[in-house]
Design a protein around this motif. Structure first.
Motif, PDB file in Angstrom:
ATOM      1  N   MET A   1       0.825  -1.204   0.000  1.00  0.00           N
ATOM      2  CA  MET A   1       0.000   0.000   0.000  1.00  0.00           C
ATOM      3  C   MET A   1       0.862   1.257   0.000  1.00  0.00           C
ATOM      4  O   MET A   1       0.584   2.231  -0.708  1.00  0.00           O
ATOM      5  N   ASP A   2       1.951   1.247   0.819  1.00  0.00           N
ATOM      6  CA  ASP A   2       2.843   2.398   0.874  1.00  0.00           C
ATOM      7  C   ASP A   2       3.471   2.670  -0.487  1.00  0.00           C
ATOM      8  O   ASP A   2       3.758   3.811  -0.836  1.00  0.00           O
ATOM      9  N   THR A   3       3.690   1.592  -1.263  1.00  0.00           N
ATOM     10  CA  THR A   3       4.275   1.739  -2.597  1.00  0.00           C
ATOM     11  C   THR A   3       3.281   2.357  -3.560  1.00  0.00           C
ATOM     12  O   THR A   3       3.640   3.195  -4.393  1.00  0.00           O
ATOM     13  N   PHE A   4       2.026   1.966  -3.437  1.00  0.00           N
ATOM     14  CA  PHE A   4       1.024   2.374  -4.411  1.00  0.00           C
ATOM     15  C   PHE A   4       0.437   3.754  -4.142  1.00  0.00           C
ATOM     16  O   PHE A   4       0.027   4.443  -5.072  1.00  0.00           O
ATOM     17  N   SER A   5       0.360   4.162  -2.888  1.00  0.00           N
ATOM     18  CA  SER A   5      -0.285   5.431  -2.552  1.00  0.00           C
ATOM     19  C   SER A   5       0.302   6.622  -3.304  1.00  0.00           C
ATOM     20  O   SER A   5      -0.450   7.436  -3.856  1.00  0.00           O
ATOM     21  N   PRO A   6       1.644   6.778  -3.362  1.00  0.00           N
ATOM     22  CA  PRO A   6       2.201   7.926  -4.095  1.00  0.00           C
ATOM     23  C   PRO A   6       1.826   7.913  -5.582  1.00  0.00           C
ATOM     24  O   PRO A   6       1.544   8.969  -6.161  1.00  0.00           O
ATOM     25  N   MET A   7       1.805   6.736  -6.204  1.00  0.00           N
ATOM     26  CA  MET A   7       1.465   6.648  -7.626  1.00  0.00           C
ATOM     27  C   MET A   7       0.000   7.009  -7.859  1.00  0.00           C
ATOM     28  O   MET A   7      -0.337   7.721  -8.808  1.00  0.00           O
ATOM     29  N   ILE A   8      -0.874   6.506  -6.989  1.00  0.00           N
ATOM     30  CA  ILE A   8      -2.302   6.806  -7.131  1.00  0.00           C
ATOM     31  C   ILE A   8      -2.551   8.287  -6.871  1.00  0.00           C
ATOM     32  O   ILE A   8      -3.323   8.936  -7.578  1.00  0.00           O
ATOM     33  N   ALA A   9      -1.870   8.830  -5.864  1.00  0.00           N
ATOM     34  CA  ALA A   9      -2.032  10.251  -5.534  1.00  0.00           C
ATOM     35  C   ALA A   9      -1.598  11.130  -6.702  1.00  0.00           C
ATOM     36  O   ALA A   9      -2.269  12.112  -7.040  1.00  0.00           O
ATOM     37  N   ALA A  10      -0.475  10.767  -7.326  1.00  0.00           N
ATOM     38  CA  ALA A  10       0.019  11.549  -8.470  1.00  0.00           C
ATOM     39  C   ALA A  10      -0.942  11.462  -9.645  1.00  0.00           C
ATOM     40  O   ALA A  10      -1.223  12.469 -10.313  1.00  0.00           O
ATOM     41  N   ALA A  11      -1.463  10.264  -9.901  1.00  0.00           N
ATOM     42  CA  ALA A  11      -2.373  10.072 -11.039  1.00  0.00           C
ATOM     43  C   ALA A  11      -3.683  10.811 -10.845  1.00  0.00           C
ATOM     44  O   ALA A  11      -4.261  11.346 -11.800  1.00  0.00           O
ATOM     45  N   MET A  12      -4.175  10.851  -9.597  1.00  0.00           N
ATOM     46  CA  MET A  12      -5.470  11.472  -9.320  1.00  0.00           C
ATOM     47  C   MET A  12      -5.348  12.921  -8.845  1.00  0.00           C
ATOM     48  O   MET A  12      -6.364  13.580  -8.599  1.00  0.00           O
ATOM     49  N   LYS A  13      -4.079  13.378  -8.695  1.00  0.00           N
ATOM     50  CA  LYS A  13      -3.828  14.750  -8.239  1.00  0.00           C
ATOM     51  C   LYS A  13      -4.511  15.028  -6.895  1.00  0.00           C
ATOM     52  O   LYS A  13      -5.208  16.028  -6.714  1.00  0.00           O
ATOM     53  N   LEU A  14      -4.301  14.096  -5.955  1.00  0.00           N
ATOM     54  CA  LEU A  14      -4.863  14.217  -4.615  1.00  0.00           C
ATOM     55  C   LEU A  14      -3.749  14.059  -3.583  1.00  0.00           C
ATOM     56  O   LEU A  14      -2.735  13.401  -3.854  1.00  0.00           O
ATOM     57  N   PRO A  15      -3.903  14.632  -2.388  1.00  0.00           N
ATOM     58  CA  PRO A  15      -2.879  14.463  -1.343  1.00  0.00           C
ATOM     59  C   PRO A  15      -2.688  12.988  -0.989  1.00  0.00           C
ATOM     60  O   PRO A  15      -3.667  12.234  -0.891  1.00  0.00           O
ATOM     61  N   GLU A  16      -1.444  12.611  -0.766  1.00  0.00           N
ATOM     62  CA  GLU A  16      -1.128  11.198  -0.532  1.00  0.00           C
ATOM     63  C   GLU A  16      -1.792  10.659   0.732  1.00  0.00           C
ATOM     64  O   GLU A  16      -2.217   9.502   0.766  1.00  0.00           O
ATOM     65  N   HIS A  17      -1.924  11.486   1.778  1.00  0.00           N
ATOM     66  CA  HIS A  17      -2.489  10.973   3.030  1.00  0.00           C
ATOM     67  C   HIS A  17      -3.961  10.601   2.857  1.00  0.00           C
ATOM     68  O   HIS A  17      -4.450   9.666   3.512  1.00  0.00           O
ATOM     69  N   ARG A  18      -4.679  11.290   1.951  1.00  0.00           N
ATOM     70  CA  ARG A  18      -6.082  10.941   1.720  1.00  0.00           C
ATOM     71  C   ARG A  18      -6.186   9.599   1.001  1.00  0.00           C
ATOM     72  O   ARG A  18      -7.077   8.787   1.280  1.00  0.00           O
ATOM     73  N   ILE A  19      -5.260   9.366   0.069  1.00  0.00           N
ATOM     74  CA  ILE A  19      -5.222   8.077  -0.630  1.00  0.00           C
ATOM     75  C   ILE A  19      -4.881   6.969   0.364  1.00  0.00           C
ATOM     76  O   ILE A  19      -5.514   5.908   0.383  1.00  0.00           O
ATOM     77  N   ASP A  20      -3.900   7.236   1.203  1.00  0.00           N
ATOM     78  CA  ASP A  20      -3.440   6.229   2.162  1.00  0.00           C
ATOM     79  C   ASP A  20      -4.559   5.870   3.150  1.00  0.00           C
ATOM     80  O   ASP A  20      -4.803   4.691   3.424  1.00  0.00           O
ATOM     81  N   ASN A  21      -5.254   6.882   3.666  1.00  0.00           N
ATOM     82  CA  ASN A  21      -6.349   6.629   4.600  1.00  0.00           C
ATOM     83  C   ASN A  21      -7.472   5.830   3.938  1.00  0.00           C
ATOM     84  O   ASN A  21      -8.059   4.927   4.551  1.00  0.00           O
ATOM     85  N   THR A  22      -7.771   6.185   2.695  1.00  0.00           N
ATOM     86  CA  THR A  22      -8.840   5.487   1.967  1.00  0.00           C
ATOM     87  C   THR A  22      -8.472   4.029   1.740  1.00  0.00           C
ATOM     88  O   THR A  22      -9.307   3.131   1.923  1.00  0.00           O
TER      89      THR A  22
END
Length: 711
Positions: A1-22
């Motif tokens: 999950m820690d690996t994927f959160s930054p990539m998803i955050a960059a793709a969706m243009k959202l803060p990483e902590h919101r992706i990580d919490n979700t």
């Protein structure tokens, strides 16, 4: 999950902590509706669409990570994994690029190149690629031995090896992909001997078709592929200019004007024609199909959502009619809970035409069962039945509605219908479904396979796994948006409630049957297999009317009851008084109740819910009447303006029922006086509209409509 959160955050243009919490919530078993509704502080207020996208991206990346493990293990087992290659694979997060890296090492069936290598011709192929040899004939003769018959056989084998190397080279594949991406053309022609087939009529527009692939809309591409699957069309994708592609490819590999260079040029030409172009064509065909599938699924899901959230009549006593001519009209009487009270057939139409007898019987049933509304299916004999019903005079006001029959026949023959009505035939079950759809479309339609409802475009041609996942998610979203009365809901409806599923849904029904209606949400914890996690996920979406605690009939989650009770205590009133009196709610200052886990988003939702606890988000139902003078396609004339109902929305326009068997099409260019890029921005499913007839093709039964210039 820690690996994927930054990539998803960059793709969706959202803060990483919101992706990580979700992701933490999703991976802990929380559902999308629950997270969206009750965990806004953690996600920053992400909606269901965004949470769904995060979920999809996570699983795609997880699948790619597993694929990388397989690729690395396979190459390492072959003894060909270098540190550089390992690093390139580890840092690759593009599925196509990963397969390009893997392709030269991928185990494959015996190819012409592999056969040549087994003959010992690989050194000759590498010699040719160097393009330095000035005495080629002598060098080639040295390879004429064993299974190699002569010099030409040796050169042919070497060219086969070069051709395979070229076709598996990343640079070659990227070059051709670039050419396809810029200039690919999709073409279709009618298959030989199929021109006059009756089944080919609907594909006539594609008998001689050609269009840039990037401009080919999803509905056209799916139509082409369906025609191809039916053997009527021959479809191909070409890179635009074959000669230019081959020439550009040769420039990458041919570096000398000598005998070796000419052999390499011949091998590259063979690689392009025999291996590369077919491979990239297949790749682009799959990619374009996948893109078309995604668009078709998106349209279907949007339509399904509108259909499921269609206005309900509510708990009224309904008479349902499944119209027919020869077999008569099947009539059922339902109570306000949808229970079947009575059924029989009437014959108001030819050939029997017992209009007087049918009228007496209908009037009798309306009075006997205190019918408040009549639902008429929109299939065969619908208009005639509607006209017959509207001609009757009842002793009290009775509303008359025409209801979509889409999928009713699927339901009536299903296991679900047999379980509900084991002693009745399909005609009775179908009429019951029509009546119940009027009362609550959502509760009834969840019993039917969504793709059978008929509100999509080419839904039977798209990826069935992706379609089912999308439609299931749409149904789940709608069910939880509306909420469910736990004391009246069917097992099928309960199945889609957040956190339940088939087993718990059945257990709830069984518990209800054995112990009577639920009196509180807390009582749900007595249901077998209802653990704390499942209760957390489902409780807020289940309603218990007339419960001792009024919050049990609201969308306020039990975990927040303490907050509401504290609000009431601070205002020296009961929770019931807080709900009933607006002036009390107006005195609440939500910021006073903020804690480390409960923020203003949740408190705002709670206060909104207290205003109208358990409110139904669906719009009220409206009656509608077709033009009585238009009953068949022969009655339709160009220039007519007619009332109609939107029955289906696609990305190229919408279909409108204006009272005949054939629906008309309002093309996207005719939806409004201004430019329209998305039909859903202009029309909704079941919307009442006025349309103008532009053209009538009676042979193909196609009617073109317009909404331009109509108020």
């Amino acid at each position: 999950m820690d690996t994927f959160s930054p990539m998803i955050a960059a793709a969706m243009k959202l803060p990483e902590h919101r992706i990580d919490n979700t992701l933490k919530l999703l991976l802990s078993g929380a559902t999308i509706p629950f997270i969206s509704r009750y965990r806004k502080e953690a996600t920053g207020g992400l909606d269901e669409v965004q949470i769904g996208e995060i979920n999809d991206r996570y699983h795609k990346l997880a699948d790619l990570a597993k694929r990388k493990e397989t690729v690395l293990a396979t190459i390492e087992a072959a003894g060909k994994l270098t540190d550089t290659l390992r690093q390139r694979i580890a840092s690759c997060w593009d599925a196509t690029a990963l397969e390009d890296l893997y392709l030269p090492f991928k185990p494959k069936r015996k190819t012409r190149a592999e056969a040549a290598r087994q003959k010992g011709l690989d050194p000759l192929a590498q010699l040719l690629l160097l393009q330095r040899e000035t005495h080629l004939d002598a060098r080639v003769r040295a390879f004429v031995k064993g299974d190699v018959k002569d010099e030409e056989d040796a050169l042919k084998g070497a060219r086969d090896i070069i051709a395979e190397q070229v076709s598996e080279d990343e640079r070659s594949r990227q070059l051709l992909r670039g050419q396809f991406g810029r200039q690919a053309v999709i073409s279709a022609r009618v298959a030989k001997g199929k021109e006059a087939d009756e089944a080919a009529t609907k594909y006539r527009d594609y008998f001689d078709f050609s269009e840039p692939l990037r401009k080919c809309s999803s509905h056209r591409l799916l139509a082409l592929r369906r025609g191809e699957a039916e053997g009527i069309l021959k479809v191909s994708i070409a890179p635009g200019d074959d000669e230019e592609c081959a020439t550009r490819l040769q420039r990458q590999y041919v570096r000398a004007d000598n005998a070796c260079g000419r052999q390499v040029a011949e091998a590259v030409a063979d690689a392009y024609k025999r291996l590369l172009r077919p491979s990239i064509e297949t790749e682009f065909a799959a990619q374009s199909k996948e893109k078309a599938d995604e668009e078709a699924i998106r349209v279907f899901a949007a339509n399904l959502r509108q259909l499921l959230l269609a206005p309900p009549l509510g708990q009224k006593r309904v008479l349902g009619i499944d119209p027919g001519f020869r077999t008569g009209c099947k009539v059922v009487c339902l109570d306000a809970q949808g229970t079947l009270l009575h059924n029989e057939a009437i014959f108001p139409h030819p050939p029997k035409a017992d209009t007087a007898g049918a009228a007496r019987k209908l009037t009798q049933l309306v009075e006997q069962y205190k019918v408040e509304a009549i639902a008429i299916g929109n299939g065969t004999a619908s208009r005639e039945t509607e006209q017959f019903v509207n001609a009757q005079r009842f002793g009290h006001e009775v509303q008359v509605f025409v209801v979509s029959e889409d999928g009713a026949s699927i339901y009536s023959a299903s296991k679900t219908a047999r379980e509900e009505f084991p002693d009745y035939d399909v005609t009775v079950r179908g009429a019951v479904s029509i009546g119940r759809r009027l009362m609550d479309p959502l509760a009834e339609l969840v019993k039917i396979d969504a793709k059978s409802i008929g509100v999509g475009q080419y839904q039977h041609d798209v990826d069935p796994v992706k379609l089912k996942a999308s439609l299931d998610q749409t149904v789940e979203s709608c069910v939880n948006l509306v909420g469910v009365n736990v004391n009246t809901a069917s097992r099928h409806l309960l199945t889609y409630v957040s956190g339940l599923g088939p087993t718990l849904a059945q257990n709830i029904v069984d518990y209800r049957t054995a112990n009577g209606p639920f009196r509180s949400r807390r009582e749900l914890l007595k249901v077998p297999r209802m653990g704390a996690k499942a209760f957390e996920q489902c409780a807020g979406f289940l309603r218990i009317p007339h419960a001792d605690n009024p919050l049990d009939n609201s969308a306020v989650h039990p975990e927040s009851y303490g907050i509401v009770e504290q609000m009431a205590k601070d205002l020296h009133c009961t929770v019931a008084e807080l709900i009933r009196k607006k002036e009390l709610r107006s005195a609440i200052r939500p910021e006073r109740y903020v804690t480390d886990t409960v923020g203003l988003p949740t408190l705002t939702d709670i206060l909104q819910e207290l205003e109208k606890p358990g409110r139904d988000p669906r719009q009220p139902l409206q009656t509608f009447a077709f033009d009585p003078d238009v009953r068949t396609i022969d009655d339709v004339r160009e220039g007519m303006e007619l009332p109609g109902i939107v029955t289906n929305i696609t990305n190229f326009g919408c279909f409108v029922d204006f009272g005949i068997k054939e629906n008309g099409l309002v093309h996207i260019s005719q939806l409004a006086d201004h430019y329209v890029s998305d039909p859903t921005a202009v029309v909704n499913l079941h919307q009442h509209v006025r349309v103008r007839v532009m053209s009538v093709d009676r042979e193909r039964k196609r009617i073109q409509l317009s909404m331009k210039g109509i108020v």
